[in-house]
Design an enzyme around this catalytic site. Structure first.
Site, short mmCIF file in Angstrom:
data_model
loop_
_atom_site.label_atom_id
_atom_site.label_comp_id
_atom_site.label_asym_id
_atom_site.label_seq_id
_atom_site.Cartn_x
_atom_site.Cartn_y
_atom_site.Cartn_z
N ASP A 185 -3.87 -7.61 0.39
CA ASP A 185 -2.63 -6.99 -0.07
C ASP A 185 -1.47 -7.80 0.50
O ASP A 185 -1.40 -8.04 1.71
CB ASP A 185 -2.53 -5.55 0.41
CG ASP A 185 -3.51 -4.63 -0.31
OD1 ASP A 185 -4.16 -5.09 -1.27
OD2 ASP A 185 -3.62 -3.46 0.08
N GLU B 137 -6.64 3.81 -9.71
CA GLU B 137 -6.34 4.45 -8.43
C GLU B 137 -6.58 5.94 -8.60
O GLU B 137 -5.86 6.62 -9.33
CB GLU B 137 -4.90 4.17 -8.02
CG GLU B 137 -4.62 2.69 -7.78
CD GLU B 137 -3.15 2.41 -7.54
OE1 GLU B 137 -2.33 3.38 -7.57
OE2 GLU B 137 -2.80 1.24 -7.31
#
Length: 301
Positions: free
Chosen positions: A21, A140
């Site tokens: 990330d 998600e």
């Protein structure tokens, strides 16, 4: 298909995919996709993972939604010159032009989430133009009080009302080549992957499913591959904290902003620090087929 060995038949190799990330020039890590902490330079981590036997790499621009664009082009270009395994890029990719730009920069695959939910036809258009193996859809998921899983966007912040199982089936029908399923509830906690969620998706579709969110122990990885029926796992904290604790690898990042977490050495007790070799050696002993660092199927398989 569940990972494992049945008799003498060779089963498909599972993939171990470090997920990086990225915010600006830095590798960051959070919990539930929030509370980001600076860990170091992504290129340093990526090079180490490549040399250690990563099967693929996943780069995610975690603040792309704030600017409606992906800002990883320079990092992708530099990485692609040194790392010769598939690279997936996610975050802020909203059009066919965005996909083309990222692929030209050196990515092998792109991962869509917000854009796909906003306009599902982009999955079909992109898979036809660039090939289905190039198009990954990230989901998600957050578990609701009634037990259902609903899809979210923007790192689990934006509610869509879309049922995860229904969306996964639709994604496959539209032509996506893979699904990354993230349990927002488990992400960064080290409490283990959501086996129920992963298995539900894996049994509903025929395309590969990558499990993400929750790895804290080696056993968690084995469980999601065998019991959750995932084809691959995306791993972050377990790997990053090992590298971040090794100053010889990470170097000095005192000029990189908020590095208090890195300097403190306070790694969560629920997350055990491991290398890619640790993971693959463990899986090998458990009968889960994976590639050795040199890229070959292990002898025991």
């Amino acid at each position: 298909m569940a990972a494992g060995v049945s008799g003498s038949k060779l089963m498909p190799l599972v993939r171990i995919i470090p997920r990086l990330d990225i915010k600006g020039p830095n590798l960051v890590k959070g919990i539930h996709l929030e509370g980001l902490r600076v860990l170091g330079k992504p290129e340093t981590f990526a090079r180490y993972y490549y040399e250690s036997g990563a099967d693929e790499m996943m780069y995610v621009d975690v603040v792309a939604s704030l600017y409606n664009r992906n800002s990883l082009h320079d990092i992708i270009t530099r990485t692609a010159k040194e790392i010769f395994i598939p690279l997936t890029v996610a975050g802020g990719i909203r059009s066919l032009e965005d996909i083309r730009d990222v692929l030209r920069a050196g990515a092998d695959k792109v991962s869509l989430n917000t854009a796909a939910l906003a306009r599902p036809d982009i999955i079909r258009e992109a898979s036809r133009k660039f090939g289905s193996s190039t198009i990954v859809v990230a989901i998600e998921a957050i578990r609701q009080p009634d037990g259902r899983y609903l899809a979210y966007t923007d790192n689990g912040r934006e509610f869509t009302g879309k049922d995860v199982l229904q969306w996964a089936r639709e994604v496959e029908e539209l032509g996506a080549g893979e699904i990354v399923i993230t349990s927002v509830d488990r992400e960064g906690t080290g409490t283990g992957y959501d086996i129920e969620l992963t298995r539900m998706i894996a049994e509903a579709v025929s395309i590969p499913v990558i499990a993400h969110g929750g790895a804290g122990r080696l056993e968690d990885i084995r469980s999601v591959l065998q019991e959750g029926k995932a084809n691959a796992v995306a791993v972050a904290s377990m790997l990053h904290y090992h590298v971040a604790s090794n100053t010889e690898l990470t170097g000095d990042f005192h000029s990189e902003g908020n590095i208090e977490f890195l300097k403190s050495g306070r790694f969560f007790s629920t997350i055990k620090r491991h290398t890619l070799s640790d993971i693959k050696d463990y899986l090998d002993r458990q009968g889960v087929p994976c590639r050795s660092p040199n890229g070959h199927r292990r002898e025991s398989e």
